[in-house]
Motif scaffolding. Structure first.
Motif, PDB file in Angstrom:
ATOM      1  N   ALA A  32       0.835  -1.205   0.000  1.00  0.00           N
ATOM      2  CA  ALA A  32       0.000   0.000   0.000  1.00  0.00           C
ATOM      3  C   ALA A  32       0.867   1.251   0.000  1.00  0.00           C
ATOM      4  O   ALA A  32       0.566   2.240  -0.690  1.00  0.00           O
ATOM      5  CB  ALA A  32      -0.924  -0.009   1.220  1.00  0.00           C
ATOM      6  N   ASN A  33       1.966   1.192   0.752  1.00  0.00           N
ATOM      7  CA  ASN A  33       2.873   2.323   0.827  1.00  0.00           C
ATOM      8  C   ASN A  33       3.517   2.609  -0.525  1.00  0.00           C
ATOM      9  O   ASN A  33       3.543   3.747  -1.004  1.00  0.00           O
ATOM     10  CB  ASN A  33       3.951   2.006   1.875  1.00  0.00           C
ATOM     11  N   VAL A  34       4.030   1.544  -1.136  1.00  0.00           N
ATOM     12  CA  VAL A  34       4.677   1.693  -2.442  1.00  0.00           C
ATOM     13  C   VAL A  34       3.681   2.184  -3.484  1.00  0.00           C
ATOM     14  O   VAL A  34       3.980   3.063  -4.304  1.00  0.00           O
ATOM     15  CB  VAL A  34       5.314   0.358  -2.879  1.00  0.00           C
ATOM     16  N   LEU A  35       2.470   1.615  -3.459  1.00  0.00           N
ATOM     17  CA  LEU A  35       1.453   1.996  -4.435  1.00  0.00           C
ATOM     18  C   LEU A  35       1.115   3.477  -4.324  1.00  0.00           C
ATOM     19  O   LEU A  35       1.049   4.193  -5.336  1.00  0.00           O
ATOM     20  CB  LEU A  35       0.194   1.154  -4.228  1.00  0.00           C
ATOM     21  N   LEU A  36       0.908   3.956  -3.092  1.00  0.00           N
ATOM     22  CA  LEU A  36       0.507   5.349  -2.922  1.00  0.00           C
ATOM     23  C   LEU A  36       1.639   6.317  -3.246  1.00  0.00           C
ATOM     24  O   LEU A  36       1.406   7.391  -3.810  1.00  0.00           O
ATOM     25  CB  LEU A  36       0.026   5.581  -1.487  1.00  0.00           C
ATOM     26  N   TRP A  40       1.361  11.891  -8.279  1.00  0.00           N
ATOM     27  CA  TRP A  40       0.445  12.672  -7.447  1.00  0.00           C
ATOM     28  C   TRP A  40      -0.770  13.206  -8.201  1.00  0.00           C
ATOM     29  O   TRP A  40      -1.841  13.324  -7.601  1.00  0.00           O
ATOM     30  CB  TRP A  40       1.195  13.788  -6.725  1.00  0.00           C
ATOM     31  N   PRO A  41      -0.686  13.557  -9.502  1.00  0.00           N
ATOM     32  CA  PRO A  41      -1.928  14.000 -10.171  1.00  0.00           C
ATOM     33  C   PRO A  41      -3.007  12.915 -10.195  1.00  0.00           C
ATOM     34  O   PRO A  41      -4.204  13.217 -10.091  1.00  0.00           O
ATOM     35  CB  PRO A  41      -1.469  14.349 -11.593  1.00  0.00           C
ATOM     36  N   ILE A  42      -2.584  11.657 -10.316  1.00  0.00           N
ATOM     37  CA  ILE A  42      -3.563  10.573 -10.365  1.00  0.00           C
ATOM     38  C   ILE A  42      -4.185  10.351  -8.988  1.00  0.00           C
ATOM     39  O   ILE A  42      -5.395  10.113  -8.869  1.00  0.00           O
ATOM     40  CB  ILE A  42      -2.896   9.288 -10.895  1.00  0.00           C
ATOM     41  N   VAL A  43      -3.384  10.439  -7.935  1.00  0.00           N
ATOM     42  CA  VAL A  43      -3.932  10.285  -6.582  1.00  0.00           C
ATOM     43  C   VAL A  43      -4.956  11.379  -6.308  1.00  0.00           C
ATOM     44  O   VAL A  43      -6.060  11.119  -5.791  1.00  0.00           O
ATOM     45  CB  VAL A  43      -2.806  10.316  -5.530  1.00  0.00           C
ATOM     46  N   VAL A  55      -2.316  19.290   0.783  1.00  0.00           N
ATOM     47  CA  VAL A  55      -1.343  18.313   1.272  1.00  0.00           C
ATOM     48  C   VAL A  55      -0.097  18.332   0.395  1.00  0.00           C
ATOM     49  O   VAL A  55       1.037  18.310   0.892  1.00  0.00           O
ATOM     50  CB  VAL A  55      -1.973  16.904   1.307  1.00  0.00           C
ATOM     51  N   LEU A  56      -0.289  18.386  -0.923  1.00  0.00           N
ATOM     52  CA  LEU A  56       0.845  18.438  -1.843  1.00  0.00           C
ATOM     53  C   LEU A  56       1.655  19.709  -1.627  1.00  0.00           C
ATOM     54  O   LEU A  56       2.892  19.663  -1.538  1.00  0.00           O
ATOM     55  CB  LEU A  56       0.338  18.368  -3.287  1.00  0.00           C
ATOM     56  N   ALA A  57       0.964  20.850  -1.514  1.00  0.00           N
ATOM     57  CA  ALA A  57       1.660  22.121  -1.370  1.00  0.00           C
ATOM     58  C   ALA A  57       2.369  22.245  -0.028  1.00  0.00           C
ATOM     59  O   ALA A  57       3.304  23.039   0.111  1.00  0.00           O
ATOM     60  CB  ALA A  57       0.671  23.280  -1.546  1.00  0.00           C
ATOM     61  N   SER A  58       1.956  21.472   0.960  1.00  0.00           N
ATOM     62  CA  SER A  58       2.577  21.563   2.284  1.00  0.00           C
ATOM     63  C   SER A  58       3.977  20.973   2.328  1.00  0.00           C
ATOM     64  O   SER A  58       4.745  21.266   3.241  1.00  0.00           O
ATOM     65  CB  SER A  58       1.697  20.843   3.312  1.00  0.00           C
ATOM     66  N   GLY A  59       4.292  20.127   1.353  1.00  0.00           N
ATOM     67  CA  GLY A  59       5.586  19.457   1.378  1.00  0.00           C
ATOM     68  C   GLY A  59       5.590  18.157   2.150  1.00  0.00           C
ATOM     69  O   GLY A  59       6.638  17.512   2.289  1.00  0.00           O
ATOM     70  N   TYR A  60       4.419  17.738   2.637  1.00  0.00           N
ATOM     71  CA  TYR A  60       4.310  16.514   3.425  1.00  0.00           C
ATOM     72  C   TYR A  60       3.585  15.411   2.651  1.00  0.00           C
ATOM     73  O   TYR A  60       2.891  14.588   3.236  1.00  0.00           O
ATOM     74  CB  TYR A  60       3.564  16.790   4.735  1.00  0.00           C
ATOM     75  N   TRP A  61       3.764  15.384   1.339  1.00  0.00           N
ATOM     76  CA  TRP A  61       3.046  14.397   0.529  1.00  0.00           C
ATOM     77  C   TRP A  61       3.459  12.968   0.883  1.00  0.00           C
ATOM     78  O   TRP A  61       2.611  12.099   1.115  1.00  0.00           O
ATOM     79  CB  TRP A  61       3.286  14.661  -0.947  1.00  0.00           C
ATOM     80  N   VAL A  62       4.762  12.718   0.947  1.00  0.00           N
ATOM     81  CA  VAL A  62       5.246  11.356   1.225  1.00  0.00           C
ATOM     82  C   VAL A  62       4.803  10.915   2.617  1.00  0.00           C
ATOM     83  O   VAL A  62       4.309   9.794   2.803  1.00  0.00           O
ATOM     84  CB  VAL A  62       6.780  11.289   1.095  1.00  0.00           C
ATOM     85  N   GLU A  63       4.955  11.794   3.609  1.00  0.00           N
ATOM     86  CA  GLU A  63       4.532  11.458   4.971  1.00  0.00           C
ATOM     87  C   GLU A  63       3.025  11.187   5.023  1.00  0.00           C
ATOM     88  O   GLU A  63       2.575  10.268   5.716  1.00  0.00           O
ATOM     89  CB  GLU A  63       4.881  12.598   5.925  1.00  0.00           C
ATOM     90  N   SER A  64       2.263  11.964   4.274  1.00  0.00           N
ATOM     91  CA  SER A  64       0.816  11.775   4.261  1.00  0.00           C
ATOM     92  C   SER A  64       0.433  10.464   3.595  1.00  0.00           C
ATOM     93  O   SER A  64      -0.496   9.776   4.042  1.00  0.00           O
ATOM     94  CB  SER A  64       0.149  12.948   3.534  1.00  0.00           C
ATOM     95  N   MET A  65       1.112  10.107   2.528  1.00  0.00           N
ATOM     96  CA  MET A  65       0.822   8.832   1.866  1.00  0.00           C
ATOM     97  C   MET A  65       1.195   7.652   2.769  1.00  0.00           C
ATOM     98  O   MET A  65       0.521   6.615   2.765  1.00  0.00           O
ATOM     99  CB  MET A  65       1.578   8.734   0.541  1.00  0.00           C
ATOM    100  N   ASN A  66       2.269   7.809   3.543  1.00  0.00           N
ATOM    101  CA  ASN A  66       2.605   6.752   4.507  1.00  0.00           C
ATOM    102  C   ASN A  66       1.494   6.586   5.543  1.00  0.00           C
ATOM    103  O   ASN A  66       1.133   5.468   5.913  1.00  0.00           O
ATOM    104  CB  ASN A  66       3.920   7.087   5.208  1.00  0.00           C
ATOM    105  N   THR A  67       0.966   7.704   6.022  1.00  0.00           N
ATOM    106  CA  THR A  67      -0.154   7.649   6.965  1.00  0.00           C
ATOM    107  C   THR A  67      -1.374   7.012   6.314  1.00  0.00           C
ATOM    108  O   THR A  67      -2.055   6.171   6.919  1.00  0.00           O
ATOM    109  CB  THR A  67      -0.504   9.064   7.456  1.00  0.00           C
ATOM    110  N   LEU A  68      -1.661   7.409   5.075  1.00  0.00           N
ATOM    111  CA  LEU A  68      -2.813   6.858   4.362  1.00  0.00           C
ATOM    112  C   LEU A  68      -2.654   5.359   4.136  1.00  0.00           C
ATOM    113  O   LEU A  68      -3.643   4.607   4.175  1.00  0.00           O
ATOM    114  CB  LEU A  68      -2.990   7.579   3.027  1.00  0.00           C
TER     115      LEU A  68
END
Length: 692
Positions: free
Chosen positions: A90-94, A99-102, A129-142
């Motif tokens: 799930a982590n790798v997939l997200l 990011w445009p597709i997500v 979320v993308l503009a915050s710079g925390y995209w990778v961290e957010s996807m890990n949480t998701l």
């Protein structure tokens, strides 16, 4: 008769003084407290429970759990390794998905569920979320949420069906769900840490465990509400029991079950953030914790906003699933996805990395700079406000006038003669009130004087035990009295009594503040629809914010300490008080209002004499929910400097002390359960008095 109602009981002439049950209970408790205070010097065991009679509960639980966990550990580690695969996928997939597709997928889901407004929420939420710079961290949480929620939903569905199909298991299952939802969240983590080791899998499993009870409760509630006609039709159709359940009853309960899905999603997200304390995983919860520890409040606030946005998007979209409303044209979904894929292919090789979108770093730096300038300019005012509340309200309630009134705070020292004067004056006033037929008011005056003289954290144990027993008797009869006394007795002999009183003090002060302020706001919203239109979205937002995030703003202005913990608890726990007060006051039957108007009552008289008395049961339920919310937040507040059971749980988590963690967690659950049952008893009694 309730305590409130009993305060108006008049003495009967010629029959001596007649006290209501509430007044008798209050006076007995007060007399016990006075005796303990007067004999404390010669009989110190009346104040402090003898150490010789204390059992080492934490050590016993720890020894037992060591045996159990050592036996379970090999299987648990294997299970942990198995769960690591879907979480990694799930982590790798997200993260690997452009990011445009997500963003397009979330926007499309929003469109299908709620049309333009929901699609805009998904689009702008994920864009933030993308503009915050925390995209990778957010996807890990998701990814953690995406794996833990299906586990929680499956477990909750199975538990709910089991309790529904096998009535003899219903009460044990409901008791287990009560325990799971009252035991503090951190208490889950200590044994899981020992079982599954350090890492993100612990957060995943803790989230699944914490999110399963809401699903189980809603499955059971939904199945119970299926109409008998539908069940009879399923029987008459000739299907077997499995067919009836899965083809008829569960689909009929789908709306309520989807409410459970929504609650499970929110619980899982909240728990994932909390589990970051021991996860050590590059997710958004860990980022909040790390920046808080570094006092980088701008970045911490930004990461907290990302969590809030996630919570709002998940809450609104999952909430839409639970409502029977129009689903929108799927062709728009195809168009959105086609645009996202085309944009991704067109930009292939030149698509910016998510880390390049840290557009708010400068804002975070300016927040830190502005905060520094604000605290430098207004630090004295903030400190004055904090110290005023601490020295003149919180400390006296915690340790009593005897220890809190000192020359450098109050300007004079408290003496023994002052204690005698306070208790003596309160006794005289209490007797006078009682002789005038206000027995409950008299008892309350004396109880308040005892509490202010000794402090909640220093209350004699016989006073607390007898007072709890009598409260249980007045609110729910002898069975409730025995239950709450037995539960409090467990804490008394376990060696956690002093820490329990500290937790009772902080949660009690917070609930009192929430009841006063939240009740006032709810009253304002009941008389002013405009005020409710302003307050309602604020309440909605506060209820979607994970507990962790409440710590950020109070730390920004008041730093670490008990006062910051108090503010964080109040911010989280005030919402149910506002909602229930407003709901109770606006739902007075029209015929009662019309009767009051026809009798010539003014608006204020209608509010005092009709609306408020009718709303008391609902307001008491709000108090009940406020208490439970306060205890939930109490453990999280241990991160920023509280004492008591919450601190013990946090210390146990850091040292992997399973015995202390579980013992303190169950002690806090007992306090919450006792308060819950007593308040519910008073609410039920008031409903009966109103004929509801």
């Amino acid at each position: 008769m309730t305590l409130a109602a009993s305060s108006h009981t008049k003495p009967r002439h010629g029959a001596g003084l007649s006290l209501s049950p509430g007044a008798r209970a209050g006076w007995i408790s007060a007399l016990v407290g006075l005796v303990c205070i007067l004999l404390a010097a010669s009989m110190p065991w009346l104040v402090k429970w003898p150490a010789a009679l204390t059992i080492p509960a934490a050590e016993w639980i720890g020894a037992f759990m060591d045996v159990v966990l050592s036996w379970l550990k090999p299987s648990a580690r294997l299970f942990s390794e198995m769960l690591a695969y879907p979480m990694t996928w799930a982590n790798v997939l997200l993260i690997a998905t452009p990011w445009p597709i997500v963003i397009a997928v979330v926007t499309a889901i929003g469109w299908y569920l709620g049309g333009t407004r929901m699609a805009a929420l998904g689009l702008f939420g994920l864009s933030f979320v993308l503009a915050s710079g925390y995209w990778v961290e957010s996807m890990n949480t998701l990814a953690l949420v995406a794996v833990s929620v299906p586990l929680a939903l499956a477990a909750g569905l199975a538990i709910g069906i089991l309790a529904y199909e096998l009535p003899k298991f219903r009460h044990p299952v409901q008791a287990l769900l009560d325990i799971m939802q009252t035991v503090p969240t951190f208490a889950y983590l200590t044994p899981l840490l020992v079982l599954f080791g350090f890492g993100p899998v612990v957060g995943l499993i803790a989230s699944a465990i914490y999110a399963a009870p809401p699903m189980a409760r809603n499955v059971l509630l939904g199945l119970d509400r299926v109409e008998d006609d539908i069940k009879d039709a399923a029987v008459m159709s000739g299907g077997n029991r499995m067919h009836q359940l899965f083809l008829v009853e569960i689909p009929s309960a789908a709306t309520q079950i989807m409410v459970g899905v929504n609650q499970s999603l929110m619980a899982a997200l909240s728990m994932v953030i909390i589990a970051a304390v021991i996860g050590g995983f590059n997710d958004i919860g860990w980022e909040v914790l790390l920046t808080m520890r570094k006092a980088q409040f701008g970045q911490s606030f930004l990461a907290g906003l990302v969590i809030v946005v996630f919570a709002m998007v998940i809450d609104r979209m999952s909430g839409a699933l639970a409502m029977e409303r129009k689903r929108y044209d799927v062709r728009v979904i195809g168009i959105l996805m086609a645009i996202a894929v085309a944009f991704t292919l067109l930009m292939w090789g030149n698509l910016p990395e998510p880390s390049a979108f840290a557009w708010f770093d400068g804002v975070a730096d300016r927040v830190d700079a502005g905060l520094g300038a604000f605290t430098a300019a207004n630090g004295a005012t903030l400190d004055t406000f904090k110290n005023t509340v601490l020295f003149y309200i919180m400390l006296p309630l915690r340790i009593g006038f005897d220890n809190a009134v000192l020359p450098f705070t109050w300007g004079f020292a408290w003496t023994q003669n002052m204690s005698f004067a306070l208790l003596g004056g309160a006794t005289v006033l209490a007797v006078l009130l009682t002789l005038r037929g206000r027995g409950v008011a008299g008892a309350v005056v004396l109880l308040l004087a005892i509490t202010l003289e000794t402090g909640i954290a220093e209350l004699p144990w016989p006073f607390v035990m007898i007072g709890t027993a009598l409260l249980g008797w007045v609110s729910g009869g002898i069975r409730l009295s025995v239950l709450v006394t037995s539960l409090m007795g467990i804490i008394l002999i376990s060696g956690l009594w002093e820490r329990a009183l500290l937790s009772l003090y902080l949660s009690g002060v917070s609930v009192l503040a929430c009841a006063i302020l939240g009740g006032a706001v709810g009253l304002l919203c009941a008389v002013s629809p405009l005020a409710w239109r302003v307050v309602r979205p604020i309440c909605d937002m506060l209820q979607t914010i994970p507990l962790f995030v409440f710590l950020i703003p109070v730390l920004m202005f008041f730093q670490i300490g008990e006062f910051s913990a108090f503010l964080a608890i109040c911010a989280y726990a005030i919402v149910p008080m506002i909602r229930y007060t407003h709901h109770g006051l606006i739902n007075t039957p029209d015929d009662m209002i019309e009767a009051a108007i026809s009798s010539g009552a003014t608006g204020s008289q209608i509010m005092r004499e009709v609306r408020i008395p009718y709303a008391v049961p609902t307001i008491l339920l709000g108090v009940n929910q406020t208490i439970l919310y306060a205890f939930s937040m109490l453990v999280i507040a241990a991160l920023i400097g509280t004492t008591g059971l919450g601190q013990s749980i946090y210390i146990a988590l850091g040292s992997a002390d399973v015995g202390l963690g579980l013992a303190a967690g169950f002690a806090m659950a007992i306090l919450a359960l006792v308060a819950d049952r007593i308040v519910q008893g008073f609410a039920e009694e008031q409903r009966k008095a109103l004929g509801l």
